[in-house]
Enzyme design. Structure first.
Site, mmCIF file in Angstrom:
data_model
loop_
_atom_site.group_PDB
_atom_site.id
_atom_site.type_symbol
_atom_site.label_atom_id
_atom_site.label_comp_id
_atom_site.label_asym_id
_atom_site.label_seq_id
_atom_site.Cartn_x
_atom_site.Cartn_y
_atom_site.Cartn_z
ATOM 1 N N TYR A 48 63.205 30.516 54.110
ATOM 2 C CA TYR A 48 63.108 31.972 54.034
ATOM 3 C C TYR A 48 64.297 32.650 54.698
ATOM 4 C CZ TYR A 48 58.152 30.884 53.135
ATOM 5 O OH TYR A 48 56.971 30.380 52.653
ATOM 6 N N HIS A 108 58.033 21.356 53.061
ATOM 7 C CA HIS A 108 57.963 22.483 52.129
ATOM 8 C C HIS A 108 57.734 22.024 50.689
ATOM 9 C CE1 HIS A 108 59.455 26.905 51.762
ATOM 10 N NE2 HIS A 108 58.521 26.645 50.861
#
Length: 310
Positions: A48, A108
């Site tokens: 992010y 992830h």
């Protein structure tokens, strides 16, 4: 805040605030406001590219006495390009977040890719414009690195993100420290009942990212089909005097998943927490189960040139 006990023995709030795609200039204010109204679980990721901004917000919250570190549950995720450097990537995230330990560290994606630099989270494409997957690193090696972050005291609980059922099964087979959480897309239009039940059966907490479907956030990325427009869900929302988003989140919690909605608007942040204050009837739960479309909205293939769920 309602919590659930993970297989690691730690408590995790059932509602978290997802921080993906929040603008950097609003991130600090959003986090501080969220803490003030009761949020204790924040879901970050190296990819992010906002961990440093999150760290500044956390540092201010601790310094001003708004909240103590031990009262928060901080999650972040290792990116594909760092699968061969798990401990280093974890330390990099901790440094940016300005904290001494993570409550939860997730893989992830189950997909090692070419490494360039710690924490840079690049998704390098090959000459064929397809994601350059690293075939020299196994997911078992990645998980061994995750386990090491626990033994070093950097992380309390470890888990998975975007893993399908059989990759989850494999991790359960080769792991010494079992995954405490598996985060994946699930909502009324993509219910994934088999994966949810498999995780629960084996002590892995299913956690819903994109719990409202993705169209409301970004139609170009996620498509225009949204459970928020569904007539059944709208009827249920009217019955309870709630928003459709609240019905989706309440349904997720009642099926015993944690939920990670995203919002920067203070009113919606409050509304998301209000789902802990009512219950859906068994009949309405079953009604929502009946509208599953098996509709996945999160499709990285649009930018990576391959179907990672193939």
């Amino acid at each position: 805040m309602s919590t659930v006990t993970l297989s690691s023995g730690y408590e995790m709030p059932v509602i978290g605030l997802g921080l993906w795609r929040l603008e950097k200039d609003e991130l600090k204010e959003v986090i501080l406001n969220a803490i003030k109204i009761g949020y204790r679980h924040f879901d970050c990721a190296a990819h992010y590219k906002s961990e440093a901004d999150v760290g500044e917000a956390l540092a201010e919250a601790f310094k001003t006495g708004l909240v103590k570190r031990e009262e928060l549950f901080i999650t972040t995720k290792i990116w594909n390009s760092d699968h061969g450097h798990v401990v280093e990537a974890c330390k990099n995230s901790l440094e940016k977040l300005q904290i001494d330990y993570l409550d939860l560290y997730l893989v992830h994606y189950p997909m090692p890719t070419k490494h360039n630099a710690i924490g840079k989270t690049a998704s390098l494409l090959g000459e064929d414009k397809v994601l350059d997957i690293d075939v020299t690193i196994s997911l078992q090696q990645t998980w061994e690195g995750m386990e090491k972050t626990v033994s070093l005291g950097l992380v309390r609980s470890i888990g998975l993100s975007n893993y399908e059922l059989f990759l989850t099964r494999d991790c359960l087979a080769y792991s010494k420290i079992k995954p405490a959480v598996s985060q994946f897309e699930t909502h009324p239009y993509f219910q994934r009942d088999s994966l949810v039940k498999f995780c629960m059966k084996h002590g892995v907490l299913p956690t819903a990212h994109t719990p409202l479907g993705g169209a409301a956030a970004n139609k170009d990325m996620f498509g225009s089909v949204s459970p928020l427009d569904d007539p059944v869900l709208n009827d249920v929302a009217k019955k309870y005097g709630k928003s459709v988003a609240q019905i989706c989140l309440r349904w997720g919690i009642q099926r015993k998943t944690a939920v990670i909605p995203k919002s920067s608007k203070i009113q919606r942040l409050k509304e998301n927490l209000e789902v802990l204050e009512f219950q859906l009837s068994d009949e309405d739960m079953q009604l929502i189960y009946s509208i599953d479309r098996k509709y996945r909205t999160s499709l990285p293939s649009k930018t990576w040139g391959l179907d990672v769920y193939a």
